[in-house]
Design an enzyme around this catalytic site. Structure first.
Site, PDB file in Angstrom:
ATOM      1  N   HIS A 533       0.843  -1.205   0.000  1.00  0.00           N
ATOM      2  CA  HIS A 533       0.000   0.000   0.000  1.00  0.00           C
ATOM      3  C   HIS A 533       0.879   1.256   0.000  1.00  0.00           C
ATOM      4  O   HIS A 533       0.741   2.112   0.863  1.00  0.00           O
ATOM      5  CB  HIS A 533      -0.889   0.036   1.256  1.00  0.00           C
ATOM      6  CG  HIS A 533      -1.788  -1.141   1.415  1.00  0.00           C
ATOM      7  ND1 HIS A 533      -2.251  -1.561   2.641  1.00  0.00           N
ATOM      8  CD2 HIS A 533      -2.320  -1.981   0.503  1.00  0.00           C
ATOM      9  CE1 HIS A 533      -3.035  -2.619   2.482  1.00  0.00           C
ATOM     10  NE2 HIS A 533      -3.087  -2.891   1.187  1.00  0.00           N
ATOM     11  N   PRO A 534       1.815   1.395  -0.945  1.00  0.00           N
ATOM     12  CA  PRO A 534       2.755   2.517  -0.873  1.00  0.00           C
ATOM     13  C   PRO A 534       2.104   3.852  -1.208  1.00  0.00           C
ATOM     14  O   PRO A 534       1.162   3.927  -1.988  1.00  0.00           O
ATOM     15  CB  PRO A 534       3.802   2.147  -1.933  1.00  0.00           C
ATOM     16  CG  PRO A 534       3.021   1.365  -2.948  1.00  0.00           C
ATOM     17  CD  PRO A 534       2.036   0.560  -2.147  1.00  0.00           C
TER      18      PRO A 534
END
Length: 554
Positions: A533-534
């Protein structure tokens, strides 16, 4: 004659034909309006056909006469992207960029070379075609905090909520996991009633799945825009570099004049570079790793560092030191919990059950029709360190070869984490503990001016001790849920990993399910996995010193 077996075989055949029709129909919809390499001019050029790019390009094309070019480095996704449970098999394939983190200093000690696998979708739909299809609405308090901290008036909850609602899937375009789905789902629902006195938010899993097939923003937005005559798509084409110029006004503003693109001949392998001129705007939506990469190879970033890699940068291009910085991602701790009853959960027995296969082929339901996540629990307090979450993944049997290949675990640590890896019919689930608002920050940097070479990606997981403390709060909340009355009928047992680096003086009270903080910290640092989930590398803010873009994304 055994008519029941004949009936099952006949039903399976009919179901298979039905599902093939859905899959073929979905594939036939992909009549992409492609464009060959060459020099062009477009009003809008969108880089990256992922979650953002799919939506932006479709809306620009549908609501105006402006010409739109969508540039995508990958091609189309195949049939594996359609069937929900098979999504894991896409990782490390042709539709995955296959990034690896740099060796981590504070985490990932149980992974090969302390490096995390960082899958990103490569192709039309991007990571929306590669992810696990779970839908989240976002948390109101986050938007209010961001709006207040950075004076972003248009990004408070009341301003953003209508757009999130407009973009959400309609009821017939999604799949909700209800309590009657399985015994585990029923127990999860029961726990939500049992813990009404707790400030926990129980949410059943919601998937972007329609008729048993993935239904992401790509299907909802981009596919429906292909009939627009003003939209064109370039596949297997890399955005190589942005060419900037100064405008002719007295303000002498810097603008994106053109975008240089690169494609390779399939037969000869020869690379072709060509220029596309930009009439109005260039929109970079290449994700948290490659958006900053494209900006940096084009000269936007910390000038001193960039010139060591790409050479001299024109003096009129401003220095933007925040490009590629502020990277953050969730780090999860998975814990395996076995059950003494038939859930049913994901294992060889349930997946190969003819009725389970028939259920999927005829209705799109059952185990093949989702990814196994049944529900989530969130907690939000007054401090960011109190924001934690739990996810319940109904995987009874953990396939060693599949999970090790996409997680980069060392075999010894994988087997400590999942001690019943050898039992293909085991019932159970994985409880995933997460700090929702980690404080630790990493970065993305470039190793070359060639965008075909992967950037250096350093998530810098759990560099800040507060992220460890936050994750431990999540684990202890999860223990309380698993040991609740609602879960008691399942015969659950938490399998605490016997990791050699973490046992000994840290191994107190495991049989009573009350491990020490030191033991839990050791687990997090050794076998914590990134969530993929960058964000944050093109941060929104108010000036060049604290951000990359303003509240209009410029």
């Amino acid at each position: 004659m055994d008519y029941s077996k004949i009936f099952i075989l006949l039903a399976l055949f009919v179901g298979l034909i039905s599902m093939l029709w859905f899959v073929i129909a979905a594939l036939l919809e992909e009549n992409v309006p492609t464009l060959r390499a060459g020099e062009y001019i477009f009003d809008y050029v969108v880089v990256g056909a992922g979650t953002s790019g799919s939506v932006i390009a479709s809306i620009l094309a549908k609501h105006g006469n402006a010409t739109v070019l969508l540039v995508e480095a990958g091609a189309k996704f195949g049939i594996l992207s359609k069937i929900p449970l098979l999504t894991t098999f896409q990782q490390k394939g042709i539709n995955d960029w296959g990034f690896l983190s740099t060796p981590q200093l504070y985490s990932s000690k149980g992974l090969e070379d302390a490096r995390q696998c960082l899958p990103r979708g490569k192709g039309l739909g991007g990571s929306a075609q590669l992810n696990y299809m779970l839908h989240f609405d976002g948390y109101e308090g986050d938007f209010e905090r961001w709006s207040s901290e950075y004076n972003l008036e248009n990004w408070n909850w009341s301003s953003v909520k209508p757009f999130l609602q407009a973009g959400s899937a309609r009821p017939f375009e999604r799949l909700d996991i209800n309590p009657d789905y399985s015994l585990l789902a029923k127990a999860f629902h029961g726990a939500s009633m049992e813990f009404l006195h707790k400030p926990w938010h129980f949410r059943k899993a919601r998937y972007n799945i329609k008729n048993g097939l993935r239904y992401s923003v790509y299907q909802r937005f981009l596919q429906s825009a292909y009939k627009q005559r003003n939209l064109r798509v370039m596949l297997s084409t890399y955005a190589k570099v942005i060419e900037f110029a100064l405008d002719e006004t007295p303000y002498r503003k810097v603008y994106a004049k053109s975008l240089w693109l690169s494609s390779k001949d399939d037969k000869s392998g020869k690379e072709y570079n060509f220029e596309v001129r930009i009439g109005r705007e260039l929109i970079v939506s290449a994700g948290a790793y490659q958006s900053p990469q494209l900006l940096m190879v084009s000269g936007l970033g910390k000038r001193k560092d960039l010139e060591k890699v790409i050479g001299d940068i024109p003096s009129f291009i401003p220095e933007m030191p925040m490009v590629g910085h502020h990277l953050h991602d969730h780090l999860n701790l998975p814990l395996y919990i076995s059950m003494d009853v038939v859930g049913p959960t994901l294992n060889q027995r349930s997946l190969l059950n003819p009725m389970s296969i028939l259920n999927y082929l005829t209705t799109g339901g059952g185990h093949l029709g989702n990814f196994g996540v049944l529900g989530h629990i969130d907690h939000h307090g007054s401090n960011l360190s109190d924001a934690y979450g739990l996810t319940f993944f109904a995987a009874g049997a953990i396939d060693e070869s599949v999970l090790m290949s996409i997680s980069n675990f060392k075999k010894s640590h994988f087997r400590a984490l999942f001690p019943r890896y050898y039992n293909t019919s085991q019932e159970g689930f994985v409880m995933i503990s997460t700090c929702l608002q980690p404080i630790s920050r990493g970065s993305v940097s470039i190793q070359s001016s060639n965008v075909r070479k992967h950037p250096f990606i350093d998530p810098n997981y759990i560099a800040e001790k507060v992220d460890i403390e936050c994750t431990i709060k999540a684990i202890r909340a999860g223990i309380e849920v698993v040991k609740s009355e609602a879960f008691s009928s399942l015969g659950v047992k938490i399998h605490w990993p016997r990791i050699k680096e973490c046992i000994g003086s840290f191994e107190h009270n495991l049989e009573q399910d009350y491990p020490s903080d030191e033991y839990l910290e050791c687990l997090i640092r050794y076998v914590g996995l990134g969530s993929h989930h960058p964000g944050g590398t093109c941060k929104m803010g108010t000036n060049i010193g604290n951000s990359v873009v303003n509240e209009q994304f410029k």
